[in-house]
Design a protein around this motif. Sequence first.
Motif, short mmCIF file in Angstrom:
data_model
loop_
_atom_site.label_atom_id
_atom_site.label_comp_id
_atom_site.label_asym_id
_atom_site.label_seq_id
_atom_site.Cartn_x
_atom_site.Cartn_y
_atom_site.Cartn_z
N ARG A 1 0.83 -1.20 0.00
CA ARG A 1 0.00 0.00 0.00
C ARG A 1 0.87 1.26 0.00
O ARG A 1 0.60 2.21 -0.73
N ALA A 2 1.92 1.25 0.81
CA ALA A 2 2.79 2.42 0.90
C ALA A 2 3.45 2.74 -0.44
O ALA A 2 3.52 3.91 -0.83
N ASP A 3 3.91 1.72 -1.15
CA ASP A 3 4.55 1.94 -2.43
C ASP A 3 3.56 2.50 -3.46
O ASP A 3 3.90 3.39 -4.25
N LEU A 4 2.33 1.98 -3.44
CA LEU A 4 1.32 2.46 -4.38
C LEU A 4 0.93 3.90 -4.08
O LEU A 4 0.81 4.73 -4.98
N VAL A 5 0.77 4.21 -2.80
CA VAL A 5 0.43 5.57 -2.41
C VAL A 5 1.57 6.53 -2.74
O VAL A 5 1.35 7.63 -3.26
N ASP A 6 2.80 6.12 -2.44
CA ASP A 6 3.95 6.97 -2.74
C ASP A 6 4.07 7.26 -4.24
O ASP A 6 4.53 8.33 -4.64
N ALA A 7 3.64 6.29 -5.06
CA ALA A 7 3.69 6.48 -6.51
C ALA A 7 2.59 7.41 -7.00
O ALA A 7 2.67 7.92 -8.12
N GLY A 8 1.55 7.62 -6.15
CA GLY A 8 0.49 8.55 -6.51
C GLY A 8 -0.91 7.98 -6.57
O GLY A 8 -1.84 8.67 -7.01
N ALA A 9 -1.10 6.72 -6.13
CA ALA A 9 -2.44 6.14 -6.14
C ALA A 9 -3.38 6.98 -5.28
O ALA A 9 -3.03 7.36 -4.16
N ILE A 10 -4.59 7.24 -5.80
CA ILE A 10 -5.53 8.09 -5.06
C ILE A 10 -6.33 7.31 -4.03
O ILE A 10 -6.97 7.89 -3.16
N ALA A 11 -6.34 5.99 -4.14
CA ALA A 11 -6.99 5.10 -3.18
C ALA A 11 -6.41 3.71 -3.39
O ALA A 11 -5.95 3.39 -4.49
N VAL A 12 -6.40 2.90 -2.34
CA VAL A 12 -5.87 1.54 -2.45
C VAL A 12 -6.82 0.58 -1.74
O VAL A 12 -7.24 0.83 -0.60
N TYR A 13 -7.15 -0.52 -2.42
CA TYR A 13 -8.02 -1.56 -1.87
C TYR A 13 -7.25 -2.87 -1.81
O TYR A 13 -6.26 -3.07 -2.52
N GLU A 14 -7.74 -3.77 -0.97
CA GLU A 14 -7.05 -5.06 -0.81
C GLU A 14 -7.04 -5.82 -2.14
O GLU A 14 -6.01 -6.36 -2.54
N ASP A 15 -8.16 -5.89 -2.79
CA ASP A 15 -8.28 -6.58 -4.08
C ASP A 15 -9.57 -6.12 -4.73
O ASP A 15 -10.27 -5.24 -4.20
N VAL A 16 -9.92 -6.70 -5.89
CA VAL A 16 -11.12 -6.25 -6.59
C VAL A 16 -12.39 -6.60 -5.82
O VAL A 16 -13.40 -5.88 -5.93
N ALA A 17 -12.35 -7.67 -5.03
CA ALA A 17 -13.52 -8.00 -4.22
C ALA A 17 -13.77 -6.92 -3.17
O ALA A 17 -14.92 -6.53 -2.91
N ASP A 18 -12.70 -6.44 -2.56
CA ASP A 18 -12.80 -5.36 -1.58
C ASP A 18 -13.32 -4.09 -2.25
O ASP A 18 -14.20 -3.39 -1.72
N LEU A 19 -12.82 -3.80 -3.43
CA LEU A 19 -13.28 -2.63 -4.18
C LEU A 19 -14.76 -2.76 -4.54
O LEU A 19 -15.53 -1.79 -4.41
N LEU A 20 -15.17 -3.95 -4.95
CA LEU A 20 -16.57 -4.18 -5.30
C LEU A 20 -17.48 -3.93 -4.10
O LEU A 20 -18.55 -3.31 -4.23
N ARG A 21 -17.06 -4.40 -2.93
CA ARG A 21 -17.86 -4.19 -1.71
C ARG A 21 -17.99 -2.71 -1.37
O ARG A 21 -18.98 -2.30 -0.76
N ASN A 22 -17.00 -1.94 -1.74
CA ASN A 22 -16.98 -0.51 -1.40
C ASN A 22 -17.14 0.38 -2.63
O ASN A 22 -16.73 1.55 -2.62
N LEU A 23 -17.75 -0.16 -3.66
CA LEU A 23 -17.82 0.54 -4.94
C LEU A 23 -18.52 1.89 -4.85
O LEU A 23 -18.12 2.87 -5.47
N GLU A 24 -19.61 1.97 -4.06
CA GLU A 24 -20.39 3.20 -3.99
C GLU A 24 -19.59 4.39 -3.50
O GLU A 24 -19.85 5.52 -3.88
N ALA A 25 -18.60 4.10 -2.65
CA ALA A 25 -17.80 5.20 -2.11
C ALA A 25 -16.45 5.34 -2.82
O ALA A 25 -15.63 6.17 -2.43
N SER A 26 -16.23 4.56 -3.88
CA SER A 26 -14.92 4.52 -4.55
C SER A 26 -14.81 5.59 -5.63
O SER A 26 -15.81 6.12 -6.11
#
Length: 225
Positions: A195-220
């Motif tokens: 997560r730290a490497d992705l954020v340092d590179a500029g990711a605006i949000a980070v999720y565990e995997d696509v299943a986690d993203l799907l569960r939180n899609l409305e707020a993504s």
Amino acid sequence: MVDDQGSVRAVLFDIDGTLVDSNYLHVDAWQRAFDEVGHPVDAWRIHRAIGMDSDKLLDAVLGDDRTNTGDRAKRLHAEYLTASAVRFRTFPGARQLLSAVDSLGVRAVLCTSAPQDELERLLAVLDAGDAVFAVTSAEDVDQAKPDPGIIRAALGKAGVSAGHAVMLGDTVWDVVAAARAGVPCVGVLSGGISRADLVDAGAIAVYEDVADLLRNLEASPLLPR
């Protein structure tokens, strides 16, 4: 940033390590290839370069020996990966996420520079059907990530500007390539990058995997606003 108060019209999906569990098969194929050409490389060093253009990966891990052994290593990697392709598997939630994005009227574009034979195997495993609006491949660019060319090719196929798109990827190279094209990038941890490497590179949000993203899609950041 996304234009018009965050009006997302397309999501650009990386495949390897994001939708399909294949990163570590790439690592294994590269490590076996490097062993065979007489230049053993630690797996962790290869993993840090996965997602990068293959020529840049070879430069990163082989250094000065790249001229002598790089082309043969690339051919061997392709052979070993083909033999391992039966082990490709879609991450839980990947198909459902593509369908959810499509159902919202957002164009789901598979953004990869995989060669055609490898892409066909990935698409067969993913089996996303009509949820995918367009797909890129190695034929669309001369260089892969972190060069932004494949991102721009995906935008062209989606028919949207960078300000109306979001990228989803699993590596630092996805984030960097997207940023160079002016597209914000959401990261997932399923490729094995922190997560730290992705954020340092500029990711605006980070999720565990696509299943986690799907569960939180409305707020993504993937949803149109």
